[in-house]
Design a protein around this motif. Structure first.
Motif, PDB file in Angstrom:
ATOM      1  N   ARG A   1      69.087 -10.217  72.172  1.00 52.21           N
ATOM      2  CA  ARG A   1      68.858  -9.156  72.908  1.00 52.21           C
ATOM      3  C   ARG A   1      69.282  -7.903  72.566  1.00 52.21           C
ATOM      4  N   ASN A   2      70.326  -7.818  71.789  1.00 56.75           N
ATOM      5  CA  ASN A   2      70.891  -6.598  71.320  1.00 56.75           C
ATOM      6  C   ASN A   2      69.782  -6.007  70.141  1.00 56.75           C
ATOM      7  N   PHE A   3      69.398  -7.029  69.362  1.00 56.14           N
ATOM      8  CA  PHE A   3      68.294  -6.694  68.293  1.00 56.14           C
ATOM      9  C   PHE A   3      67.289  -5.987  69.087  1.00 56.14           C
ATOM     10  N   ARG A   4      66.609  -6.581  70.144  1.00 57.48           N
ATOM     11  CA  ARG A   4      65.714  -5.915  70.830  1.00 57.48           C
ATOM     12  C   ARG A   4      65.922  -4.577  71.184  1.00 57.48           C
ATOM     13  N   THR A   5      67.159  -4.126  71.842  1.00 56.82           N
ATOM     14  CA  THR A   5      67.554  -3.064  72.240  1.00 56.82           C
ATOM     15  C   THR A   5      67.408  -1.911  70.874  1.00 56.82           C
ATOM     16  N   THR A   6      68.089  -2.493  69.813  1.00 57.80           N
ATOM     17  CA  THR A   6      67.960  -1.497  68.764  1.00 57.80           C
ATOM     18  C   THR A   6      66.862  -1.431  67.968  1.00 57.80           C
ATOM     19  N   ASN A   7      65.918  -2.088  68.145  1.00 56.11           N
ATOM     20  CA  ASN A   7      64.630  -1.914  67.260  1.00 56.11           C
ATOM     21  C   ASN A   7      63.552  -2.106  67.913  1.00 56.11           C
ATOM     22  N   GLU A   8      63.480  -1.105  68.913  1.00 53.66           N
ATOM     23  CA  GLU A   8      62.394  -1.457  70.272  1.00 53.66           C
ATOM     24  C   GLU A   8      61.051  -1.012  69.205  1.00 53.66           C
ATOM     25  N   ARG A   9      61.183   0.214  68.686  1.00 53.96           N
ATOM     26  CA  ARG A   9      59.747   0.449  67.993  1.00 53.96           C
ATOM     27  C   ARG A   9      59.234  -0.184  67.103  1.00 53.96           C
ATOM     28  N   PHE A  10      60.037  -1.256  66.431  1.00 55.51           N
ATOM     29  CA  PHE A  10      59.112  -2.009  65.424  1.00 55.51           C
ATOM     30  C   PHE A  10      58.728  -3.537  66.014  1.00 55.51           C
ATOM     31  N   LEU A  11      58.912  -3.548  67.143  1.00 49.56           N
ATOM     32  CA  LEU A  11      58.583  -4.849  67.936  1.00 49.56           C
ATOM     33  C   LEU A  11      57.162  -5.062  68.005  1.00 49.56           C
ATOM     34  N   SER A  12      56.402  -3.978  68.359  1.00 50.24           N
ATOM     35  CA  SER A  12      55.020  -4.055  68.441  1.00 50.24           C
ATOM     36  C   SER A  12      54.368  -3.653  66.968  1.00 50.24           C
ATOM     37  N   LYS A  13      55.096  -3.139  66.237  1.00 52.00           N
ATOM     38  CA  LYS A  13      54.253  -2.646  64.763  1.00 52.00           C
ATOM     39  C   LYS A  13      54.267  -4.008  64.057  1.00 52.00           C
ATOM     40  N   ILE A  14      55.245  -4.859  63.982  1.00 47.76           N
ATOM     41  CA  ILE A  14      55.388  -5.789  62.866  1.00 47.76           C
ATOM     42  C   ILE A  14      54.719  -7.151  63.492  1.00 47.76           C
TER      43      ILE A  14
END
Lengths: 432, 305
Positions: free
Chosen positions: A219-232
């Motif tokens: 959950r925290n990882f998701r908050t931190t790296n929002e912008r990479f989630l769709s790119k990778i």
């Protein structure tokens, strides 16, 4: 006629009192300004006259505030710097506080900052971090490193309360502002103790899962790296159960969401995420690669002992935990395009003496061999200049309420009692 | 035995008796001694009346003849002094050049000491009246002639600070001044080496004092001597400590640091340290457990039956 004469008289007496107080205050201020002259560079000295008046006696305080122009007030802080970007900070800013923007605080550090620091941020309404030598050193290494070679491992070590976690957070802030993907494990000790639920792993029979910790971290990882989630995009197909699977080419965000919602398989999701990031960080910048920063606080827990017990009361070794197993794979320097920044911590560690702080003592044989070779970065107590800066910051925030703590004798007492250790100083000033 | 009989003092006698008649008894008063009989046997009142049964002293039938005769003499002196004062005043106003008797450095005899002097028992009330009367005598301006009389009933106090032995300062090869001292509290013992021209860093048993004493109270105890003399960042300390618990180790260190600092100070500062209590070793030790009780003071649970 009479009221104005009376009020004029009052003003005259107030002015006289103010002058007397100023003279009394100046004697103590003289020594303080001499210390300031010695420690802070020349260009800031013109502002010291205003600083003297600002931090002087109470009666003069209000009158001077009215007299001061608003734009001068910002520059009068000797201990603050306006350079809020870690990449632009240099040795000139050593000892000065820079402000963490509130947006960054919520996105980059949902879980990373020490508990007492979070309380301080809430109290002071701002998050100020001191620019210190270990963090600057680390950032300079990160700037100069070659990312086509295997990942370099940095280890922050030092006495208890000397500022290792804060230096780590400073470095993470730099990595985030530079656009890196930050994998921050706030306290690895929490993964080896007080586990409420321990499930046998579905992937590997001899290992154990920790669903709660894994889902929290995702959950925290998701908050931190929002912008990479769709790119990778994923390179492999992951099958979770007979009916569920994540296809090749789907975005990382989907995997993370699945891990958060399906708590049972969240540990395996963590393993999958780590593997994907490790493989994809090796790519260069042009082909949509990214740099990966693995930041682990309390890395010595990975090779120590755990307090978790199996059902037959036998202790669980760290390598039998899925999370720890995957994390150890991340620390190995067989991947390129990033860095591993770790901190040693005795405070939360298990079965280690409280006087241990060196890498060899805390990591043990196994840990030292796994981490070797690494770049050690020692973190020590505040220097004279840093202590001065911290003291002025607390004065500025009106944190030191006791009148004696504002005098020079009080300052000497504080120095003696805390020995310039940051956490001890903070706890001491909390009740002053 | 090689001793000089001309300069043989009571101390030498005690020493010789202790050597010739060694005794393992714990109570010092039970051991063999050789002193003048007056010091050993308490003073007794001689027979107060003659062969005819008539008492010698006119105040015998008061019961406390020495006390009342003393009061009688003192009152006579008071009346004489007042009479002289009246005479002097009637001759004309004379400038006051009579100095009062100096009372600094002495105190009135205690009730027990007065009883010993008079060889009879007096009550608290009697003692209070006696002191009141002496104070009245001293308040009169012409009492200088009675100085000897008053001094008989006052005891000289020793100046405590002259008892303090201050070791001289030592210098090491770089010319830096240093001094060492020991300290003890309960069962903790320690040695301290204080060096001048330092930065205020103190190491205890090789570790930093912040890590040896995580509790603030102990560090405050260490800080007390330095803070009292305003020398907080001046000295460097190297200490070794053993035994006791954390609080007693801190107390022992404090005493040792104060003693070590004496060599760096002036006499006035030494006196002020002594008055602050920094140089007094704390005499409190663990009280012994008594038989029939659970602890030193705690009794067993009382059961009615």
């Amino acid at each position: 006629m009479a009221p104005t004469a009376v009020s004029n008289k009052l003003k005259a007496t107030h002015r006289k009192q103010f002058q007397e107080l100023q003279e009394a205050g100046e004697k103590g201020e003289r020594e303080r300004t001499m210390t300031l002259h010695r420690l802070f560079p020349l260009r800031l000295r013109q502002t010291i006259a205003q600083v003297r008046l600002l931090h002087g006696s109470g009666c003069g305080h209000q009158l001077e505030e009215v007299a001061m122009e608003p734009e001068l007030r910002k520059e009068t802080s000797v201990f603050r710097t306006q350079v809020n970007d870690p990449a632009c900070q240099s040795e000139r800013h050593l000892g000065q506080y820079y402000t963490l923007p509130t947006s960054h605080l919520h996105t980059i550090f949902p879980h990373g900052l020490p508990a007492r620091y979070q309380q301080q941020v809430k109290t002071f309404n701002e998050g100020c971090v001191m620019v210190r030598q270990p963090a600057l050193e680390l950032i300079s290494y990160l700037k100069a490193a070659d990312y086509s070679k295997p990942a370099v491992r940095y280890l922050l070590y030092g006495l208890k309360g000397s500022g290792k976690t804060m230096s780590l957070c400073h470095t993470i802030h730099y990595c985030s502002t530079q656009g890196w993907l930050v994998l921050h494990i706030p306290d690895a000790h929490l993964w080896v103790k007080n586990c409420k639920e321990l499930l046998p792993s579905s992937y590997h029979t001899s290992r154990f899962d920790q669903p709660i910790e894994a889902s929290n971290w995702l959950r925290n990882f998701r908050t931190t790296n929002e912008r990479f989630l769709s790119k990778i995009k994923l390179r492999q197909r992951y099958t979770w159960t007979k009916r569920e699977s994540t296809e090749k080419g789907s975005p990382l965000g989907e995997l993370v969401d699945m891990g958060v919602s399906r708590v049972k398989s969240s540990s395996d999701v963590v393993g999958a995420v780590l593997k994907e990031l490790r493989l994809q960080a090796a790519e260069t910048e042009e082909s949509e690669g990214f740099r990966l920063a693995v930041a682990i606080d309390g890395v010595n827990s990975l090779w120590g002992r755990t307090t978790i017990k199996k059902e037959d009361k036998s202790p669980v070794a760290p390598e039998e935990l899925t999370l720890i197993h995957n994390l150890r794979k991340m620390i190995d320097n067989n991947w390129c395009g990033g860095a591993v920044i770790a901190t040693l911590s005795q405070t939360g560690s298990l079965y280690s003496p409280s006087s241990a702080y060196l890498p060899k003592e805390l990591l043990g044989e196994e840990g030292f061999d796994s981490m070797d070779p690494f770049i050690p970065v020692p973190v020590s107590n505040y220097s004279e200049k840093e202590f001065e800066s911290c003291y002025l910051y607390y004065l500025d925030r009106h944190w030191l309420q006791h009148p004696h703590s504002k005098t020079d004798e009080g300052k000497k007492e504080i120095i003696f009692l805390s020995n310039r250790n940051p956490s001890v100083l903070e706890r001491l000033c909390a009740f002053l | 035995m090689g001793e000089d009989p001309e300069t043989f003092t009571q101390q030498d006698i005690d020493r010789s008796i202790a050597y010739l008649f060694p005794s393992g008894l714990f109570d010092k008063r039970a051991r063999p001694l050789m002193k003048h009989p007056d010091e050993i046997f308490p003073k007794q009142q001689a027979v107060q009346w003659g062969a005819d049964g008539r008492p010698f002293h006119f105040l015998f039938y008061t019961g406390k003849q020495s006390y009342y005769s003393l009061m009688h003499d003192t009152v006579a002196k008071v009346l004489a002094a007042e009479k002289q004062q009246v005479l002097l005043l009637s001759e004309g106003p004379v400038p006051q050049d009579t100095k009062p008797i100096s009372l600094v450095g002495s105190r009135w005899l205690l009730k027990e000491e007065l009883e010993e002097l008079l060889v009879e028992t007096i009550s608290d009330h009697d003692y209070a009246r006696f002191i009141q009367l002496m104070e009245r005598l001293l308040s009169l301006p012409n009492c200088l002639s009675e100085k000897d009389f008053v001094q008989r009933y006052r005891k000289q106090l020793e100046i405590q600070s002259s008892k303090q032995q201050v070791a001289p300062l030592q210098y090491d090869e770089n010319g830096v001044a240093y001094s060492t001292a020991d300290g003890r509290r309960k069962t903790a013992t320690c040695t301290v080496l204080l060096r001048d021209c330092g930065s205020g860093s103190i190491s205890i048993n090789g570790r930093d004092y912040l890590h040896y004493f995580p509790v603030l109270q102990d560090r405050e105890q260490l800080m007390f001597p330095f803070h009292f003399l305003d020398m907080l960042g001046r000295f460097d300390g190297q200490c070794t400590v053993g035994g006791g618990g954390r609080s007693s180790q801190a107390g022992a260190l404090r005493l040792a640091i104060s003693r070590a600092m004496l060599s760096f100070l002036s006499e006035g500062q030494v006196e002020s340290m002594r008055q602050a209590g920094l140089l007094t070793p704390d005499p409190r030790v663990k009280e012994r457990k008594k038989p029939g009780q659970e602890g030193a003071r705690r009794k067993f649970t009382w059961k009615k039956r």
